[in-house]
Enzyme design. Structure first.
Site, PDB file in Angstrom:
ATOM      1  CB  CYS A 103      -0.906   0.042   1.227  1.00  0.00           C
ATOM      2  SG  CYS A 103      -1.965  -1.385   1.477  1.00  0.00           S
ATOM      3  CG  HIS A 120      -6.156  -0.538   2.119  1.00  0.00           C
ATOM      4  ND1 HIS A 120      -7.344  -0.434   1.407  1.00  0.00           N
ATOM      5  CD2 HIS A 120      -5.572  -1.703   1.704  1.00  0.00           C
ATOM      6  CE1 HIS A 120      -7.459  -1.479   0.606  1.00  0.00           C
ATOM      7  NE2 HIS A 120      -6.402  -2.264   0.772  1.00  0.00           N
ATOM      8  CG  HIS A 122      -9.108  -5.934   2.478  1.00  0.00           C
ATOM      9  ND1 HIS A 122      -8.338  -7.054   2.235  1.00  0.00           N
ATOM     10  CD2 HIS A 122      -8.463  -4.910   1.880  1.00  0.00           C
ATOM     11  CE1 HIS A 122      -7.270  -6.708   1.522  1.00  0.00           C
ATOM     12  NE2 HIS A 122      -7.328  -5.411   1.302  1.00  0.00           N
ATOM     13  CD  GLU A 149     -27.469  13.857  12.802  1.00  0.00           C
ATOM     14  OE1 GLU A 149     -26.876  14.613  13.591  1.00  0.00           O
ATOM     15  OE2 GLU A 149     -28.356  14.255  12.000  1.00  0.00           O
ATOM     16  CG  HIS A 205      -9.121  -4.067  -2.931  1.00  0.00           C
ATOM     17  ND1 HIS A 205      -7.983  -4.037  -3.717  1.00  0.00           N
ATOM     18  CD2 HIS A 205      -8.679  -4.024  -1.655  1.00  0.00           C
ATOM     19  CE1 HIS A 205      -6.910  -4.005  -2.939  1.00  0.00           C
ATOM     20  NE2 HIS A 205      -7.312  -3.991  -1.678  1.00  0.00           N
TER      21      HIS A 205
END
Length: 243
Positions: A103, A120, A122, A149, A205
């Site tokens: 990443c 990140h 999943h 809200e 993903h």
């Protein structure tokens, strides 16, 4: 240990990940990863987290079980650093026998935009909304929802305050790739098209979420996951996402 390995161990700047401060990035990242694991966001070593503090970037490693991560597993980059090629990135601290996160170039893209933390996950709810958007609106559409809200937990844009109840939250969606690093160009394009966005969904993903600091990135990620779950349930009931 051979002489070369001894040199690496001696000069590995381990002090950068050693602190009694619970708010230190090397302590925060493992703690966050444990929370995210318990929430079902980073199972099977998936996902990642990175924090920028001054001229240092702290990054969770690749392939480590997130619930078992420790401060000594953390990579440290000098900031700024080249995004490409990977061999030119200026790592000033590397855990022995671990690989940098795939990443990394995506985290660096968020930091180029001024972020202090990028997460990140999943998340299953994130994946599901990307599939629903594709089926209902086509592959080029973004996720949109209004009159909820929790939207108030998402920034309107840099220095523009937070979204309101009657605003429409828009999250761009990019297509997945075979290799994580190859998502970078799609992320960059989405950021350029939606400069006020603080998140980008990746179809089938997960999601990348960033914030001005760690607390904001975390709470925005929490708000979005709540919204995505709500959107999936609303769809089951035939309720529209945008009024």
């Amino acid at each position: 240990m051979c002489p070369a390995d001894q040199t690496v161990a001696t000069n590995n700047n381990d002090h950068l990940v050693q602190s009694e401060d619970p708010e230190h990035p090397a302590n925060l990242i493992p703690e966050l990863c444990r929370k995210f694991y318990n929430w079902g966001w980073v199972t099977g070593t998936g996902g990642g987290t990175s924090i920028r503090q001054g001229d240092h970037i702290f990054i969770a490693p690749s392939g480590v079980q997130k619930e078992l991560m420790q401060p000594h597993n953390i990579f440290v980059l000098q900031w700024p650093t080249p995004k490409y090629p990977a061999s030119e990135r200026n790592y000033i601290r590397k855990p022995l026998k671990l690989n940098p996160s795939a990443c990394t170039p995506l985290f660096l893209t968020a930091f180029e935009q001024g972020a202090g933390c990028c997460i990140h996950t999943h998340s299953q709810w994130a994946v599901l909304v990307t599939l629903l958007v594709e089926r209902e609106k086509g592959p080029d559409a973004c996720f949109e929802i209004s009159n909820i809200e929790q939207i108030k937990g998402i920034p309107r844009g840099k220095g523009k305050g937070m979204l309101g109840f009657f605003d429409t939250l828009k999250i761009p969606i990019i297509e997945n790739t075979a290799f994580e690093e190859d998502l970078t160009s799609g992320l960059e394009a989405a950021m350029n098209k939606y400069p006020d966005a603080y998140a980008v969904l990746v179809r089938r993903h997960g999601i990348y979420v960033w914030g001005d600091n760690t607390a904001k990135a975390k709470t925005q990620c929490e708000s979005l996951d709540y919204i995505f779950q709500l959107a999936v349930e609303m769809h089951k009931l035939g309720l529209p996402w945008v009024k």
